[in-house]
Design a protein around this motif. Structure first.
Motif, short mmCIF file in Angstrom:
data_model
loop_
_atom_site.label_atom_id
_atom_site.label_comp_id
_atom_site.label_asym_id
_atom_site.label_seq_id
_atom_site.Cartn_x
_atom_site.Cartn_y
_atom_site.Cartn_z
N GLY A 122 -8.27 3.79 -14.99
CA GLY A 122 -7.40 4.41 -16.20
C GLY A 122 -6.32 5.15 -15.68
O GLY A 122 -5.15 4.93 -16.35
N VAL A 123 -6.14 5.81 -14.56
CA VAL A 123 -5.20 6.44 -13.86
C VAL A 123 -4.12 5.40 -13.63
O VAL A 123 -2.89 5.62 -13.89
CB VAL A 123 -5.47 7.33 -12.81
N GLN A 183 -0.34 7.59 -4.68
CA GLN A 183 -0.28 6.34 -4.04
C GLN A 183 0.01 5.53 -5.19
O GLN A 183 0.80 4.22 -4.58
CB GLN A 183 -1.77 6.04 -3.69
N THR A 184 -0.38 5.28 -6.27
CA THR A 184 0.29 4.17 -7.22
C THR A 184 1.53 4.22 -7.33
O THR A 184 2.37 3.15 -7.38
CB THR A 184 -0.64 4.41 -8.37
N VAL A 225 -6.33 3.24 2.15
CA VAL A 225 -5.75 3.80 0.96
C VAL A 225 -6.46 3.56 -0.14
O VAL A 225 -7.66 2.86 -0.25
CB VAL A 225 -4.56 3.16 0.67
N LEU A 226 -5.97 4.03 -1.42
CA LEU A 226 -7.04 3.83 -2.54
C LEU A 226 -6.50 2.70 -3.53
O LEU A 226 -7.26 2.37 -4.14
CB LEU A 226 -6.79 5.10 -3.37
N VAL A 227 -5.21 2.13 -3.48
CA VAL A 227 -4.90 1.22 -3.85
C VAL A 227 -3.71 0.28 -3.34
O VAL A 227 -3.04 0.68 -2.39
CB VAL A 227 -4.07 1.62 -5.42
N GLU A 228 -4.04 -1.00 -3.71
CA GLU A 228 -3.02 -2.08 -2.98
C GLU A 228 -2.58 -2.76 -4.23
O GLU A 228 -3.54 -3.33 -5.17
CB GLU A 228 -3.67 -2.82 -2.06
N ILE A 229 -1.40 -3.38 -4.25
CA ILE A 229 -0.81 -4.34 -5.43
C ILE A 229 0.09 -5.39 -4.78
O ILE A 229 0.76 -4.98 -4.00
CB ILE A 229 -0.23 -3.49 -6.55
N ILE A 259 0.84 -1.18 -0.07
CA ILE A 259 -0.09 0.07 0.08
C ILE A 259 0.80 1.21 0.11
O ILE A 259 2.08 1.07 -0.08
CB ILE A 259 -0.99 -0.09 1.26
N ALA A 260 0.22 2.35 -0.03
CA ALA A 260 0.97 3.61 0.01
C ALA A 260 1.53 4.09 0.95
O ALA A 260 1.32 5.23 1.51
CB ALA A 260 0.09 4.69 -0.68
N LEU A 261 2.51 3.34 1.82
CA LEU A 261 3.38 3.76 2.74
C LEU A 261 4.64 3.85 2.52
O LEU A 261 5.02 3.10 1.46
CB LEU A 261 3.27 2.79 3.94
#
Length: 129
Positions: free
Chosen positions: A84-85, A48-49, A113-117, A32-34
């Motif tokens: 898309g972003v 964050q991405t 957060v907005l995104v996790e990968i 995540i965005a840490l």
């Protein structure tokens, strides 16, 4: 099985490892965005991405791998309208390499957060076998 740990990515915030390497494959936990220091990146999908993908790069590097060795990626988004972003930024990091991928929208993610990968990648150990 080898536990992968780097100071160049945030420490796990629960009872799990940043990644595990087994039989030449690297299985990362969701990033995540840490920042590596544990600071949450502001609530902006682009920022964050970038942080998530930088974290993944650093974990993979510690495991003797890289983004160009990713076999499968899974992206979790709070809002599918961000697809898309995220896709544009993802393509910047992966270039011509196009691993298999799933993208799903979820209700909430850790720390909101907005995104996790997370990814599965080959390590140089596997490639040199």
């Amino acid at each position: 099985m080898e536990i992968i740990q780097t100071e160049n990515a945030p420490a796990a915030i629960g009872p799990y490892s940043q990644a595990l390497k087994y039989n030449g494959l690297v299985y990362t936990s969701g990033q995540i965005a840490l920042t590596p220091e544990g600071q949450l990146v502001e609530r902006d999908i682009k920022k964050q991405t970038h942080q998530v993908l930088t974290n993944l790069q650093n974990v993979l590097l510690e495991a003797n791998s890289s983004l160009d060795k990713v076999i499968k990626a899974t992206i979790y988004l709070e809002n599918m309208e961000d697809f898309g972003v995220v896709n544009v930024i993802y393509a910047e990091y992966f270039g011509e390499h196009k691993p298999a991928r799933s993208t799903v929208a979820v209700k909430t993610l850790p720390k909101n957060v907005l995104v996790e990968i997370d990814v599965i990648a080959a390590s140089d150990d596997l490639i040199n076998m």
